[in-house]
Design an enzyme around this catalytic site. Structure first.
Site, mmCIF file in Angstrom:
data_model
loop_
_atom_site.group_PDB
_atom_site.id
_atom_site.type_symbol
_atom_site.label_atom_id
_atom_site.label_comp_id
_atom_site.label_asym_id
_atom_site.label_seq_id
_atom_site.Cartn_x
_atom_site.Cartn_y
_atom_site.Cartn_z
ATOM 1 N N LYS A 22 -10.907 -14.420 -12.294
ATOM 2 C CA LYS A 22 -9.975 -13.309 -12.531
ATOM 3 C C LYS A 22 -8.572 -13.660 -12.049
ATOM 4 O O LYS A 22 -7.592 -13.423 -12.739
ATOM 5 C CB LYS A 22 -10.465 -12.058 -11.793
ATOM 6 C CG LYS A 22 -9.423 -10.949 -11.682
ATOM 7 C CD LYS A 22 -9.972 -9.713 -11.024
ATOM 8 C CE LYS A 22 -9.601 -9.498 -9.597
ATOM 9 N NZ LYS A 22 -8.189 -9.357 -9.261
ATOM 10 N N ASN A 23 -8.482 -14.230 -10.856
ATOM 11 C CA ASN A 23 -7.150 -14.448 -10.287
ATOM 12 C C ASN A 23 -6.418 -15.625 -10.928
ATOM 13 O O ASN A 23 -5.242 -15.848 -10.655
ATOM 14 C CB ASN A 23 -7.244 -14.628 -8.766
ATOM 15 C CG ASN A 23 -7.563 -13.309 -8.077
ATOM 16 O OD1 ASN A 23 -7.583 -12.257 -8.714
ATOM 17 N ND2 ASN A 23 -7.823 -13.370 -6.776
ATOM 18 N N ARG A 92 -3.504 -3.463 -10.690
ATOM 19 C CA ARG A 92 -2.706 -3.591 -9.467
ATOM 20 C C ARG A 92 -1.843 -4.844 -9.474
ATOM 21 O O ARG A 92 -0.799 -4.888 -8.862
ATOM 22 C CB ARG A 92 -3.622 -3.596 -8.255
ATOM 23 C CG ARG A 92 -4.386 -2.320 -8.169
ATOM 24 C CD ARG A 92 -5.028 -2.118 -6.843
ATOM 25 N NE ARG A 92 -5.987 -1.038 -6.937
ATOM 26 C CZ ARG A 92 -5.679 0.240 -6.994
ATOM 27 N NH1 ARG A 92 -4.428 0.608 -6.942
ATOM 28 N NH2 ARG A 92 -6.608 1.152 -7.092
ATOM 29 N N CYS A 116 -1.978 0.431 -2.731
ATOM 30 C CA CYS A 116 -3.329 0.334 -3.248
ATOM 31 C C CYS A 116 -4.313 0.496 -2.118
ATOM 32 O O CYS A 116 -3.945 0.708 -0.974
ATOM 33 C CB CYS A 116 -3.541 -0.973 -3.977
ATOM 34 S SG CYS A 116 -4.014 -2.299 -2.932
ATOM 35 N N ARG A 121 1.219 -2.805 -0.553
ATOM 36 C CA ARG A 121 1.302 -4.142 -1.165
ATOM 37 C C ARG A 121 2.743 -4.369 -1.598
ATOM 38 O O ARG A 121 3.105 -4.139 -2.750
ATOM 39 C CB ARG A 121 0.350 -4.220 -2.339
ATOM 40 C CG ARG A 121 -0.778 -5.203 -2.047
ATOM 41 C CD ARG A 121 -1.846 -5.135 -3.067
ATOM 42 N NE ARG A 121 -2.418 -6.440 -3.294
ATOM 43 C CZ ARG A 121 -3.590 -6.625 -3.857
ATOM 44 N NH1 ARG A 121 -4.287 -5.623 -4.268
ATOM 45 N NH2 ARG A 121 -4.050 -7.849 -4.026
ATOM 46 N N PRO A 122 3.598 -4.795 -0.661
ATOM 47 C CA PRO A 122 5.017 -4.937 -0.972
ATOM 48 C C PRO A 122 5.256 -6.058 -1.986
ATOM 49 O O PRO A 122 4.426 -6.950 -2.148
ATOM 50 C CB PRO A 122 5.642 -5.287 0.383
ATOM 51 C CG PRO A 122 4.527 -5.815 1.214
ATOM 52 C CD PRO A 122 3.260 -5.214 0.694
ATOM 53 N N ILE A 123 6.417 -5.986 -2.677
ATOM 54 C CA ILE A 123 6.762 -7.059 -3.614
ATOM 55 C C ILE A 123 8.132 -7.667 -3.290
ATOM 56 O O ILE A 123 8.785 -8.227 -4.148
ATOM 57 C CB ILE A 123 6.716 -6.578 -5.084
ATOM 58 C CG1 ILE A 123 7.635 -5.382 -5.321
ATOM 59 C CG2 ILE A 123 5.294 -6.253 -5.514
ATOM 60 C CD1 ILE A 123 7.885 -5.120 -6.810
ATOM 61 N N ASP A 124 8.533 -7.515 -2.007
ATOM 62 C CA ASP A 124 9.849 -8.043 -1.609
ATOM 63 C C ASP A 124 9.982 -9.545 -1.883
ATOM 64 O O ASP A 124 11.038 -10.021 -2.304
ATOM 65 C CB ASP A 124 10.104 -7.735 -0.116
ATOM 66 C CG ASP A 124 8.982 -8.215 0.780
ATOM 67 O OD1 ASP A 124 7.806 -7.923 0.471
ATOM 68 O OD2 ASP A 124 9.256 -8.902 1.783
ATOM 69 N N LEU A 125 8.907 -10.291 -1.683
ATOM 70 C CA LEU A 125 9.001 -11.752 -1.869
ATOM 71 C C LEU A 125 9.160 -12.104 -3.353
ATOM 72 O O LEU A 125 9.863 -13.061 -3.699
ATOM 73 C CB LEU A 125 7.766 -12.452 -1.287
ATOM 74 C CG LEU A 125 7.558 -12.243 0.220
ATOM 75 C CD1 LEU A 125 6.229 -12.822 0.664
ATOM 76 C CD2 LEU A 125 8.701 -12.871 1.015
ATOM 77 N N ASP A 305 -10.829 -12.084 0.009
ATOM 78 C CA ASP A 305 -11.677 -11.465 -1.028
ATOM 79 C C ASP A 305 -13.165 -11.740 -0.794
ATOM 80 O O ASP A 305 -14.016 -11.013 -1.324
ATOM 81 C CB ASP A 305 -11.292 -12.008 -2.415
ATOM 82 C CG ASP A 305 -9.953 -11.469 -2.890
ATOM 83 O OD1 ASP A 305 -9.312 -10.706 -2.159
ATOM 84 O OD2 ASP A 305 -9.546 -11.835 -4.008
ATOM 85 N N ILE A 327 -5.180 -10.707 6.274
ATOM 86 C CA ILE A 327 -4.323 -10.682 5.079
ATOM 87 C C ILE A 327 -3.945 -9.256 4.689
ATOM 88 O O ILE A 327 -2.779 -8.962 4.463
ATOM 89 C CB ILE A 327 -5.009 -11.397 3.885
ATOM 90 C CG1 ILE A 327 -5.491 -12.792 4.300
ATOM 91 C CG2 ILE A 327 -4.063 -11.469 2.681
ATOM 92 C CD1 ILE A 327 -4.412 -13.786 4.637
ATOM 93 N N ARG A 397 -13.378 -4.327 -12.395
ATOM 94 C CA ARG A 397 -12.090 -5.028 -12.416
ATOM 95 C C ARG A 397 -12.278 -6.528 -12.177
ATOM 96 O O ARG A 397 -11.409 -7.319 -12.556
ATOM 97 C CB ARG A 397 -11.153 -4.462 -11.330
ATOM 98 C CG ARG A 397 -10.574 -3.101 -11.673
ATOM 99 C CD ARG A 397 -9.527 -2.678 -10.648
ATOM 100 N NE ARG A 397 -8.700 -3.805 -10.298
ATOM 101 C CZ ARG A 397 -8.506 -4.252 -9.051
ATOM 102 N NH1 ARG A 397 -9.036 -3.636 -8.031
ATOM 103 N NH2 ARG A 397 -7.745 -5.299 -8.842
#
Ligand code: UD1
Length: 418
Positions: A22-23, A92, A116, A121-125, A305, A327, A397
């Site tokens: 999936k990933n 997500r 979530c 779950r930040p997206i600053d990076l 995971d 994590i 998912r």
């Protein structure tokens, strides 16, 4: 609302073919937007997140179809650069489209993926990486819009090795002028798989799988054929299932080098695990033992995971096993449901102590998230009687057909339609 019913307390004997990762497939589908040809992607699992990615690609103007485990994307006529909220919220990890849309159209309009179940779950990076490549961002009422007159190579140093931000930076840098160097990159095998896919489309990326990725920008991307790597978390789940229920199973289509941390942990239970080519053969111990502390870390450390299913594997092990989650903040939500099955799990902050019990007993439980749901499946296989698992959309998912796979392994599992 479908329910998974598992009648536990029987050993597993059988073999199963492990699905594609999936990933890997999600960033690969996003990256296919760059192509001015047709991309044929094999070993693609049928997951709700894949369906959501295909819906986003179609919205952007691509033609996309899934035939069994093959997905075919034709992005020649892609023309839109916006992803509306309803499509973003389906998945997500939809933020993985940011780099691809920006690379193709030099602008992107996306709604924010939001928090979530694993905590914020930040997206600053992700945003900093796109800014380094020349994009200007504007954020209003939960939407981000960004634009770049041109994308130019940059040195991008991540403060932490985010998987998604590394992937977004790689995809966008492929279409930037010059050579981008990404340092403190995440090293997950799925990032190396993305590199192979990008290079098959004509990109020039090297170093993925190490902490430095070098991307030389190119101006054209053609169609390609690619086979997605095996899903190491699904393999870890079924290895955990064997330890929980007992028995002897074979997993086909696996990559043992991606599973070393999990294999090492599960061997400590007394399981005999052999890897031959792409097959993992596991003989579980009749009296599993507790394992040394499991500490989740970025790859090649123990995968966050895999923490829930491996925790579920040691609920009846002799002694106490400790899990430290580094994590994600909120990744022990399966603990309460496992305790309802009879487990003895104590959680303080990022640490969970699991003391083995003699018996688990099946009852109705609820999946709180994808891997937490997998943990309930693993525990149910080792529990006496029937476990009914609700909210299985979380499990869908990430698992193509977990009930079919479990039955291949000799379990007694089914779907109840409600
Ligand atoms: C990916 C995987 C997910 C896995 C996770 C960690 C996919 C589709 N999902 O998620 O299954 O659990 O890696 O192995 O591949 N962070 C920030 N700022 C950012 C981005 C991340 O602070 O901009 C933090 C996160 O909050 C988290 C840590 O970095 O604490 C790791 O997150 P990241 O590696 O980005 O995970 P994902 O790519 O979302």
């Amino acid at each position: 609302m479908d329910i998974i019913k598992i009648t536990g307390g029987r050993k597993l004997y059988g073999e199963v073919h492990v699905q594609g990762a999936k990933n890997s497939v999600l960033p690969i589908l996003a990256a296919s937007l760059l192509s001015k040809g047709t991309c044929v992607i094999h070993n693609c699992p049928s997951l709700s997140d894949v369906t959501a990615s295909l819906a986003i690609l179609r919205h952007l103007g691509c033609r996309a179809k899934q035939e069994g485990s093959t997905v075919i994307i034709d992005s020649v006529d892609a023309s839109r650069f916006d992803v509306p909220h309803d499509l973003m919220s389906e998945m997500r990890s939809s933020v993985i489209f940011l780099g691809a849309v920006l690379a193709r159209f030099h602008r992107a309009e996306l709604s924010l993926p939001g928090g979530c179940e694993l905590g914020p779950r930040p997206i600053d990076l992700h945003i900093k990486a796109m800014e380094a490549l020349g994009a200007d961002f504007c954020e209003t009422a939960g939407n981000i819009s960004c634009k770049a007159d041109s994308l130019n190579a940059a040195d991008i140093n991540f403060t932490l090795p985010s998987v998604g931000a590394t992937e977004n930076a790689m995809i966008a840098a492929c279409a930037a002028n010059g050579t981008t160097v990404i340092t403190n990159a995440a090293r997950e095998p799925e990032i190396a798989d993305l590199q192979n896919f990008l290079n098959a489309m004509g990109a020039k990326v090297k170093g993925a799988g190490t902490s430095t990725v070098i991307v030389e920008g190119v101006s054209e991307f053609h169609g390609c054929t690619h086979t997605v790597i095996p899903d190491r978390i699904v393999a870890a789940t079924y290895m955990s299932a064997a330890v929980s229920a007992g028995g002897e199973i074979f997993l086909r289509n696996t990559e043992k080098t991606h599973l070393e941390a999990v294999t090492d942990a599960l061997r400590q239970t007394g399981a005999d695990i052999d890897c031959m080519g792409d097959v993992i053969h596991i003989i579980a111990s009749d009296k599993p033992k507790a394992i040394r502390p499991v500490v989740t870390r970025p790859y090649p450390g123990f995968a966050t995971d895999a923490q829930p299913p491996v925790m579920a594997a040691v609920l009846k092990a002799e002694g106490t096993s400790v899990f430290v989650e580094n994590i994600f903040e909120n990744r022990f939500r399966h603990g309460d449901e496992l305790n309802r099955l009879g487990a003895d799990i104590r959680i303080i902050g990022r640490v969970a102590a699991v003391t083995g019990v003699d018996m688990l007993r099946g009852i109705p439980v609820r999946a709180s998230d994808l891997r937490g749901g997998a943990a309930l499946v693993v525990a149910a296989l080792g529990a006496e009687g029937e476990t009914l698992i609700t909210d299985i959309h979380h499990i869908r998912r990430g698992y193509d057909d977990i009930v079919y796979d479990l039955n291949c392994l000799g379990a007694c599992a089914g779907i109840l339609k409600k």
